[in-house]
Design a protein around this motif. Sequence first.
Motif, PDB file in Angstrom:
ATOM      1  N   ARG A   1      52.720  34.990 -20.169  1.00 37.54           N
ATOM      2  CA  ARG A   1      52.202  34.502 -21.454  1.00 37.54           C
ATOM      3  C   ARG A   1      53.285  34.517 -22.535  1.00 37.54           C
ATOM      4  NH1 ARG A   1      48.049  39.507 -23.059  1.00 37.54           N
ATOM      5  NH2 ARG A   1      49.657  40.889 -23.899  1.00 37.54           N
ATOM      6  N   ARG A   2      54.216  35.480 -22.454  1.00 41.59           N
ATOM      7  CA  ARG A   2      55.301  35.522 -23.442  1.00 41.59           C
ATOM      8  C   ARG A   2      56.283  34.370 -23.250  1.00 41.59           C
ATOM      9  NH1 ARG A   2      55.608  41.521 -22.760  1.00 41.59           N
ATOM     10  NH2 ARG A   2      57.284  41.096 -21.279  1.00 41.59           N
ATOM     11  N   SER A   3      56.327  33.803 -22.050  1.00 42.86           N
ATOM     12  CA  SER A   3      57.270  32.723 -21.771  1.00 42.86           C
ATOM     13  C   SER A   3      56.784  31.376 -22.309  1.00 42.86           C
ATOM     14  CB  SER A   3      57.529  32.620 -20.273  1.00 42.86           C
ATOM     15  OG  SER A   3      56.370  32.150 -19.603  1.00 42.86           O
ATOM     16  N   LEU A   4      55.554  31.294 -22.789  1.00 46.53           N
ATOM     17  CA  LEU A   4      55.043  30.051 -23.359  1.00 46.53           C
ATOM     18  C   LEU A   4      55.763  29.753 -24.680  1.00 46.53           C
ATOM     19  CD1 LEU A   4      51.237  30.642 -22.722  1.00 46.53           C
ATOM     20  CD2 LEU A   4      52.727  29.052 -21.491  1.00 46.53           C
ATOM     21  N   SER A   5      56.082  28.490 -24.906  1.00 45.38           N
ATOM     22  CA  SER A   5      56.778  28.098 -26.134  1.00 45.38           C
ATOM     23  C   SER A   5      55.837  28.173 -27.334  1.00 45.38           C
ATOM     24  CB  SER A   5      57.318  26.677 -26.000  1.00 45.38           C
ATOM     25  OG  SER A   5      56.239  25.747 -25.979  1.00 45.38           O
ATOM     26  N   THR A   6      56.410  28.116 -28.513  1.00 43.60           N
ATOM     27  CA  THR A   6      55.614  28.123 -29.750  1.00 43.60           C
ATOM     28  C   THR A   6      54.643  26.952 -29.769  1.00 43.60           C
ATOM     29  OG1 THR A   6      57.455  29.160 -30.924  1.00 43.60           O
ATOM     30  CG2 THR A   6      55.749  28.137 -32.272  1.00 43.60           C
ATOM     31  N   THR A   7      55.118  25.796 -29.326  1.00 46.22           N
ATOM     32  CA  THR A   7      54.253  24.602 -29.282  1.00 46.22           C
ATOM     33  C   THR A   7      53.120  24.790 -28.282  1.00 46.22           C
ATOM     34  OG1 THR A   7      56.108  23.172 -29.879  1.00 46.22           O
ATOM     35  CG2 THR A   7      54.206  22.108 -28.858  1.00 46.22           C
ATOM     36  N   GLU A   8      53.421  25.333 -27.112  1.00 50.25           N
ATOM     37  CA  GLU A   8      52.387  25.583 -26.106  1.00 50.25           C
ATOM     38  C   GLU A   8      51.359  26.585 -26.615  1.00 50.25           C
ATOM     39  OE1 GLU A   8      54.662  24.912 -21.843  1.00 50.25           O
ATOM     40  OE2 GLU A   8      55.162  26.701 -23.012  1.00 50.25           O
ATOM     41  N   GLN A   9      51.822  27.605 -27.311  1.00 52.70           N
ATOM     42  CA  GLN A   9      50.905  28.588 -27.888  1.00 52.70           C
ATOM     43  C   GLN A   9      49.981  27.930 -28.911  1.00 52.70           C
ATOM     44  OE1 GLN A   9      50.114  31.740 -27.476  1.00 52.70           O
ATOM     45  NE2 GLN A   9      51.780  32.757 -26.406  1.00 52.70           N
ATOM     46  N   ALA A  10      50.550  27.127 -29.792  1.00 52.83           N
ATOM     47  CA  ALA A  10      49.752  26.481 -30.849  1.00 52.83           C
ATOM     48  C   ALA A  10      48.721  25.527 -30.250  1.00 52.83           C
ATOM     49  CB  ALA A  10      50.669  25.737 -31.816  1.00 52.83           C
ATOM     50  N   ASN A  11      49.135  24.732 -29.268  1.00 56.47           N
ATOM     51  CA  ASN A  11      48.204  23.796 -28.622  1.00 56.47           C
ATOM     52  C   ASN A  11      47.079  24.534 -27.903  1.00 56.47           C
ATOM     53  OD1 ASN A  11      49.559  21.498 -29.491  1.00 56.47           O
ATOM     54  ND2 ASN A  11      50.830  21.364 -27.651  1.00 56.47           N
ATOM     55  N   ALA A  12      47.432  25.618 -27.236  1.00 60.48           N
ATOM     56  CA  ALA A  12      46.423  26.409 -26.537  1.00 60.48           C
ATOM     57  C   ALA A  12      45.391  26.957 -27.518  1.00 60.48           C
ATOM     58  CB  ALA A  12      47.096  27.553 -25.780  1.00 60.48           C
ATOM     59  N   ALA A  13      45.856  27.452 -28.654  1.00 64.75           N
ATOM     60  CA  ALA A  13      44.952  28.013 -29.664  1.00 64.75           C
ATOM     61  C   ALA A  13      43.998  26.947 -30.204  1.00 64.75           C
ATOM     62  CB  ALA A  13      45.767  28.632 -30.801  1.00 64.75           C
ATOM     63  N   LYS A  14      44.498  25.729 -30.410  1.00 65.43           N
ATOM     64  CA  LYS A  14      43.645  24.644 -30.913  1.00 65.43           C
ATOM     65  C   LYS A  14      42.594  24.247 -29.885  1.00 65.43           C
ATOM     66  CE  LYS A  14      47.194  22.742 -33.939  1.00 65.43           C
ATOM     67  NZ  LYS A  14      48.229  21.704 -34.107  1.00 65.43           N
ATOM     68  N   HIS A  15      42.987  24.231 -28.604  1.00 64.27           N
ATOM     69  CA  HIS A  15      42.047  23.828 -27.555  1.00 64.27           C
ATOM     70  C   HIS A  15      40.929  24.845 -27.340  1.00 64.27           C
ATOM     71  CE1 HIS A  15      45.362  21.024 -25.940  1.00 64.27           C
ATOM     72  NE2 HIS A  15      44.436  20.304 -26.538  1.00 64.27           N
ATOM     73  N   LEU A  16      41.157  26.102 -27.742  1.00 62.58           N
ATOM     74  CA  LEU A  16      40.086  27.102 -27.638  1.00 62.58           C
ATOM     75  C   LEU A  16      38.860  26.692 -28.434  1.00 62.58           C
ATOM     76  CD1 LEU A  16      41.600  30.717 -27.928  1.00 62.58           C
ATOM     77  CD2 LEU A  16      40.595  29.615 -25.919  1.00 62.58           C
ATOM     78  N   VAL A  17      39.087  26.121 -29.618  1.00 63.97           N
ATOM     79  CA  VAL A  17      37.957  25.722 -30.475  1.00 63.97           C
ATOM     80  C   VAL A  17      37.129  24.653 -29.781  1.00 63.97           C
ATOM     81  CG1 VAL A  17      37.271  24.811 -32.721  1.00 63.97           C
ATOM     82  CG2 VAL A  17      39.264  26.310 -32.556  1.00 63.97           C
ATOM     83  N   LYS A  18      37.802  23.664 -29.191  1.00 64.23           N
ATOM     84  CA  LYS A  18      37.064  22.604 -28.481  1.00 64.23           C
ATOM     85  C   LYS A  18      36.293  23.171 -27.299  1.00 64.23           C
ATOM     86  CE  LYS A  18      37.572  18.066 -26.335  1.00 64.23           C
ATOM     87  NZ  LYS A  18      36.143  17.909 -26.461  1.00 64.23           N
ATOM     88  N   GLN A  19      36.904  24.077 -26.553  1.00 68.95           N
ATOM     89  CA  GLN A  19      36.195  24.696 -25.430  1.00 68.95           C
ATOM     90  C   GLN A  19      34.969  25.465 -25.913  1.00 68.95           C
ATOM     91  OE1 GLN A  19      36.539  24.322 -22.180  1.00 68.95           O
ATOM     92  NE2 GLN A  19      38.235  22.901 -22.481  1.00 68.95           N
ATOM     93  N   PHE A  20      35.099  26.142 -27.038  1.00 67.06           N
ATOM     94  CA  PHE A  20      33.948  26.857 -27.603  1.00 67.06           C
ATOM     95  C   PHE A  20      32.844  25.873 -27.977  1.00 67.06           C
ATOM     96  CE2 PHE A  20      31.492  28.306 -31.226  1.00 67.06           C
ATOM     97  CZ  PHE A  20      31.036  29.539 -30.772  1.00 67.06           C
ATOM     98  N   GLN A  21      33.214  24.821 -28.676  1.00 67.92           N
ATOM     99  CA  GLN A  21      32.217  23.840 -29.128  1.00 67.92           C
ATOM    100  C   GLN A  21      31.553  23.126 -27.951  1.00 67.92           C
ATOM    101  OE1 GLN A  21      34.958  21.707 -31.661  1.00 67.92           O
ATOM    102  NE2 GLN A  21      34.028  22.548 -33.522  1.00 67.92           N
ATOM    103  N   ASP A  22      32.324  22.794 -26.937  1.00 65.66           N
ATOM    104  CA  ASP A  22      31.783  22.030 -25.803  1.00 65.66           C
ATOM    105  C   ASP A  22      30.967  22.881 -24.837  1.00 65.66           C
ATOM    106  OD1 ASP A  22      33.029  19.818 -26.824  1.00 65.66           O
ATOM    107  OD2 ASP A  22      34.633  19.758 -25.319  1.00 65.66           O
ATOM    108  N   ASN A  23      31.323  24.148 -24.709  1.00 61.34           N
ATOM    109  CA  ASN A  23      30.735  24.960 -23.649  1.00 61.34           C
ATOM    110  C   ASN A  23      29.918  26.156 -24.099  1.00 61.34           C
ATOM    111  OD1 ASN A  23      32.005  23.676 -21.177  1.00 61.34           O
ATOM    112  ND2 ASN A  23      33.813  24.091 -22.415  1.00 61.34           N
TER     113      ASN A  23
END
Length: 198
Positions: free
Chosen positions: A19-41
Amino acid sequence: MTHTKESRQQLRQQLRQARRSLSTTEQANAAKHLVKQFQDNLQPLLINSPSPKKVALYLANDGEICPQYLCEFFWQSKIQTYLPVIDNQELKFAVYTESSQWQSNQYGIKEPVATEYLSPHDLDLVFLPLVGFDKQGGRLGMGGGFYDRTFANKKVHEEPLLIGLAHNCQQVDELPIESWDVPLQAILTPSSFIETKT
């Protein structure tokens, strides 16, 4: 099932590195997608029950997936949001707002300064950080045991609902689980929502 401390620690180190090897961009995108997963599921599961009024999150550390966008969604939805505060060997929860004042705990992690705290069992949802997870609801944490002790006496179907937040790279086929490990009812990742069989 008994596992050596070394096997758990080795797995913990491998997954923390992933998880530490993920880039800043990958971290930010992952965090944004959590909201969609919450809303959808997750939101649809709550339609027939009262909306959660008290939700606990955490401040991301050591490459953990960041729940800040989720937190902002809850603020906009007028849902009270809390953060964990270490209290001896367990956790209590302090309200989290944009004007929260901060202090650092013994691990150097920020905690809200508060005069009143919420009991863990008065929460509706708790989003937990984790190092590793499996589809059975197993959770491998950082090793401090704070969440396990805090929710040790919680029955599976009692509130709060315990939901792990994780990057996809933190999933394993089967974790080495010990008797004191508190199971998750679900796991939310940037690409999936996994309801466990617990």
